[in-house]
Design a protein around this motif. Sequence first.
Motif, PDB file in Angstrom:
ATOM      1  N   SER A  19     -16.589  50.064  24.041  1.00 38.47           N
ATOM      2  CA  SER A  19     -15.607  50.917  24.707  1.00 38.47           C
ATOM      3  C   SER A  19     -14.438  50.088  25.240  1.00 38.47           C
ATOM      4  O   SER A  19     -13.273  50.481  25.108  1.00 38.47           O
ATOM      5  N   ALA A  20     -14.741  48.935  25.819  1.00 39.18           N
ATOM      6  CA  ALA A  20     -13.695  48.059  26.359  1.00 39.18           C
ATOM      7  C   ALA A  20     -12.751  47.561  25.264  1.00 39.18           C
ATOM      8  O   ALA A  20     -11.583  47.282  25.531  1.00 39.18           O
ATOM      9  N   HIS A  21     -13.265  47.455  24.033  1.00 38.74           N
ATOM     10  CA  HIS A  21     -12.446  47.013  22.905  1.00 38.74           C
ATOM     11  C   HIS A  21     -11.855  48.189  22.123  1.00 38.74           C
ATOM     12  O   HIS A  21     -11.211  47.991  21.090  1.00 38.74           O
ATOM     13  N   GLY A  22     -12.110  49.409  22.588  1.00 40.54           N
ATOM     14  CA  GLY A  22     -11.576  50.584  21.908  1.00 40.54           C
ATOM     15  C   GLY A  22     -12.351  50.978  20.662  1.00 40.54           C
ATOM     16  O   GLY A  22     -11.844  51.694  19.809  1.00 40.54           O
ATOM     17  N   PHE A  23     -13.608  50.520  20.555  1.00 37.76           N
ATOM     18  CA  PHE A  23     -14.447  50.826  19.402  1.00 37.76           C
ATOM     19  C   PHE A  23     -15.404  51.957  19.755  1.00 37.76           C
ATOM     20  O   PHE A  23     -15.824  52.093  20.902  1.00 37.76           O
ATOM     21  N   VAL A  24     -15.779  52.713  18.754  1.00 37.43           N
ATOM     22  CA  VAL A  24     -16.859  53.690  18.878  1.00 37.43           C
ATOM     23  C   VAL A  24     -17.906  53.302  17.853  1.00 37.43           C
ATOM     24  O   VAL A  24     -17.613  53.234  16.656  1.00 37.43           O
ATOM     25  N   LEU A  25     -19.116  53.018  18.318  1.00 39.09           N
ATOM     26  CA  LEU A  25     -20.191  52.624  17.401  1.00 39.09           C
ATOM     27  C   LEU A  25     -20.643  53.839  16.603  1.00 39.09           C
ATOM     28  O   LEU A  25     -20.869  54.911  17.159  1.00 39.09           O
ATOM     29  N   ASP A  26     -20.779  53.660  15.283  1.00 36.82           N
ATOM     30  CA  ASP A  26     -21.266  54.755  14.446  1.00 36.82           C
ATOM     31  C   ASP A  26     -22.799  54.773  14.452  1.00 36.82           C
ATOM     32  O   ASP A  26     -23.436  53.945  15.110  1.00 36.82           O
ATOM     33  N   VAL A  54     -32.174  36.109  13.280  1.00 36.62           N
ATOM     34  CA  VAL A  54     -31.840  37.472  12.899  1.00 36.62           C
ATOM     35  C   VAL A  54     -30.895  37.402  11.716  1.00 36.62           C
ATOM     36  O   VAL A  54     -29.930  36.639  11.732  1.00 36.62           O
ATOM     37  N   TYR A  55     -31.178  38.184  10.701  1.00 35.60           N
ATOM     38  CA  TYR A  55     -30.283  38.289   9.558  1.00 35.60           C
ATOM     39  C   TYR A  55     -29.784  39.720   9.536  1.00 35.60           C
ATOM     40  O   TYR A  55     -30.575  40.666   9.443  1.00 35.60           O
ATOM     41  N   LEU A  56     -28.492  39.883   9.645  1.00 38.11           N
ATOM     42  CA  LEU A  56     -27.895  41.214   9.631  1.00 38.11           C
ATOM     43  C   LEU A  56     -27.008  41.326   8.403  1.00 38.11           C
ATOM     44  O   LEU A  56     -26.056  40.574   8.250  1.00 38.11           O
ATOM     45  N   TRP A  57     -27.343  42.263   7.538  1.00 41.76           N
ATOM     46  CA  TRP A  57     -26.635  42.426   6.275  1.00 41.76           C
ATOM     47  C   TRP A  57     -25.855  43.728   6.304  1.00 41.76           C
ATOM     48  O   TRP A  57     -26.306  44.729   6.849  1.00 41.76           O
ATOM     49  N   GLY A  58     -24.668  43.725   5.720  1.00 37.70           N
ATOM     50  CA  GLY A  58     -23.883  44.944   5.609  1.00 37.70           C
ATOM     51  C   GLY A  58     -22.528  44.653   4.997  1.00 37.70           C
ATOM     52  O   GLY A  58     -22.173  43.511   4.718  1.00 37.70           O
ATOM     53  N   LYS A  59     -21.770  45.713   4.810  1.00 35.88           N
ATOM     54  CA  LYS A  59     -20.452  45.589   4.207  1.00 35.88           C
ATOM     55  C   LYS A  59     -19.491  44.866   5.152  1.00 35.88           C
ATOM     56  O   LYS A  59     -19.699  44.822   6.365  1.00 35.88           O
ATOM     57  N   GLY A  61     -16.477  44.179   7.525  1.00 37.47           N
ATOM     58  CA  GLY A  61     -15.761  44.995   8.496  1.00 37.47           C
ATOM     59  C   GLY A  61     -16.594  46.044   9.204  1.00 37.47           C
ATOM     60  O   GLY A  61     -16.065  46.992   9.760  1.00 37.47           O
ATOM     61  N   ARG A  62     -17.910  45.870   9.220  1.00 35.33           N
ATOM     62  CA  ARG A  62     -18.799  46.863   9.828  1.00 35.33           C
ATOM     63  C   ARG A  62     -19.207  46.525  11.251  1.00 35.33           C
ATOM     64  O   ARG A  62     -19.956  47.259  11.864  1.00 35.33           O
ATOM     65  N   GLY A  63     -18.756  45.380  11.791  1.00 36.52           N
ATOM     66  CA  GLY A  63     -19.058  45.032  13.178  1.00 36.52           C
ATOM     67  C   GLY A  63     -20.269  44.142  13.370  1.00 36.52           C
ATOM     68  O   GLY A  63     -20.759  43.990  14.486  1.00 36.52           O
ATOM     69  N   LYS A  64     -20.741  43.532  12.284  1.00 34.98           N
ATOM     70  CA  LYS A  64     -21.927  42.682  12.386  1.00 34.98           C
ATOM     71  C   LYS A  64     -21.711  41.521  13.351  1.00 34.98           C
ATOM     72  O   LYS A  64     -22.552  41.265  14.216  1.00 34.98           O
ATOM     73  N   THR A  65     -20.601  40.828  13.213  1.00 36.19           N
ATOM     74  CA  THR A  65     -20.317  39.674  14.075  1.00 36.19           C
ATOM     75  C   THR A  65     -20.152  40.121  15.517  1.00 36.19           C
ATOM     76  O   THR A  65     -20.660  39.474  16.435  1.00 36.19           O
ATOM     77  N   PHE A  66     -19.450  41.205  15.744  1.00 37.46           N
ATOM     78  CA  PHE A  66     -19.250  41.737  17.090  1.00 37.46           C
ATOM     79  C   PHE A  66     -20.599  42.014  17.777  1.00 37.46           C
ATOM     80  O   PHE A  66     -20.825  41.622  18.917  1.00 37.46           O
ATOM     81  N   ILE A  67     -21.511  42.647  17.062  1.00 38.11           N
ATOM     82  CA  ILE A  67     -22.818  42.976  17.618  1.00 38.11           C
ATOM     83  C   ILE A  67     -23.653  41.719  17.838  1.00 38.11           C
ATOM     84  O   ILE A  67     -24.244  41.519  18.908  1.00 38.11           O
ATOM     85  N   LEU A  68     -23.698  40.830  16.854  1.00 37.22           N
ATOM     86  CA  LEU A  68     -24.537  39.635  16.987  1.00 37.22           C
ATOM     87  C   LEU A  68     -23.978  38.651  18.020  1.00 37.22           C
ATOM     88  O   LEU A  68     -24.754  37.968  18.677  1.00 37.22           O
TER      89      LEU A  68
END
Length: 72
Positions: A19-26, A54-59, A61-68
């Motif tokens: 929210s502070a970064h203006g993102f809405v998690l899907d 932890v290995y997080l896989w995805g497309k 621009g999906r926010g993986k780095t932000f979350i991890l």
Amino acid sequence: MSGSGTQFDFVALMQEKSSAHGFVLDDDQCRVVARLGSLIAAQAPRPPHHAGGVYLWGKVGRGKTFILDAFL
């Protein structure tokens, strides 16, 4: 976290950060955040020879780095 009597809430932290970064998690991101939160809550001790991670896989621009980054 442990010993403080207060449970760390990773889901609430991620809601505040996004929210502070203006993102809405899907929905997919919310599932990942909830799963990582459950890993934090479980915090089972590991043998010293066990390399955890932890290995997080995805497309892209999906926010993986932000979350991890918040998880680590």
